[in-house]
Design an enzyme around this catalytic site. Structure first.
Site, PDB file in Angstrom:
ATOM      1  CG  ASP A  68      -1.670  -4.101  -3.701  1.00  0.00           C
ATOM      2  OD1 ASP A  68      -2.449  -4.408  -2.809  1.00  0.00           O
ATOM      3  OD2 ASP A  68      -2.183  -3.818  -4.713  1.00  0.00           O
ATOM      4  N   PRO A  69       0.384  -2.493  -1.134  1.00  0.00           N
ATOM      5  CG  PRO A  69       1.766  -0.631  -1.538  1.00  0.00           C
ATOM      6  CD  PRO A  69       1.328  -2.035  -2.254  1.00  0.00           C
TER       7      PRO A  69
END
Length: 218
Positions: A68-69
């Site tokens: 994920d970011p």
């Protein structure tokens, strides 16, 4: 470029033709969960959730996938760090530097390399909390990654724990490498030779190798 509307921010999703087959489902799934994930401040901001859908897929050979970011300062482009302060991209650059011999660089961006699409399995997290939006993105994540794997020859996932069961989620017969996360302890990522191995696998598939040095910013 095409665009569709959704009921919540970012309200409009702009996308390349290559994503057309999944857009109706994406809109449906996003409208189901958006009100939940938008209760939080997010990384990246909602306007940047779907930036990578502007990328064509037909010219991609490799997908480099993180979970994920960045929990802060996500740009919507996976691993991108404009001021080159994030550990993950610095470790990736260091690994490519050892592989290519390039040493005088100021940054690195996987998104500017021919044939490569960097991707995050989950498209956002709550500001400061990694993997906090996993439950909301799950259906969308499977849909989009499955679509990507129809186009690429190699899927390289960074994170042995995060991606331990990724093959079970994929329906396309794509060659998958699950490597160490760039921030893994004991410098395990340093010993990982995946970037070299990817080019060997591409050669076996009669595809052109990736010029990893293209990602350096000077």
């Amino acid at each position: 470029m095409n665009s569709v509307t959704v009921s919540h921010a970012p309200y409009t999703i702009t996308y390349h033709d290559d994503w057309e087959p999944v857009m109706n489902q994406l809109v449906e799934f996003y409208n189901e969960v958006a009100s939940w994930l938008l209760r939080d401040e997010t990384s990246p901001i909602p306007d940047k959730f779907f930036i990578q859908l502007k990328q064509p897929l037909r010219n991609k050979r490799v997908c480099v996938c993180g979970i994920d970011p960045y929990p802060k300062d996500g740009t919507g482009v996976p691993f991108e760090s404009p001021n080159f302060t994030k550990k993950s991209i610095k470790e990736i650059a260091s690994s490519i530097s050892r592989l290519t011999g390039v040493i005088d660089y100021k940054g690195y961006n996987l998104n500017i390399i021919d044939g490569v699409i960097p991707w995050n399995y989950y498209l956002s997290c709550k500001l400061g909390e990694t993997k906090s939006h996993a439950i909301y993105w799950d259906k969308i994540s499977k849909l989009l990654l499955h679509h990507i794997t129809k186009h690429v020859s190699v899927l390289y996932c960074l994170g042995k724990t995060d991606f331990s069961n990724i093959r079970a989620k994929l329906e396309s017969p794509v060659t998958t490498i699950v490597g160490y996360h760039p921030a893994a302890r004991d410098r395990q990522f340093e010993k990982d030779r995946s970037f070299e191995i990817i080019n060997v696998l591409l050669e076996l598939d009669n595809k052109a190798p990736i010029n990893w040095a293209q990602g350096f910013i000077y």
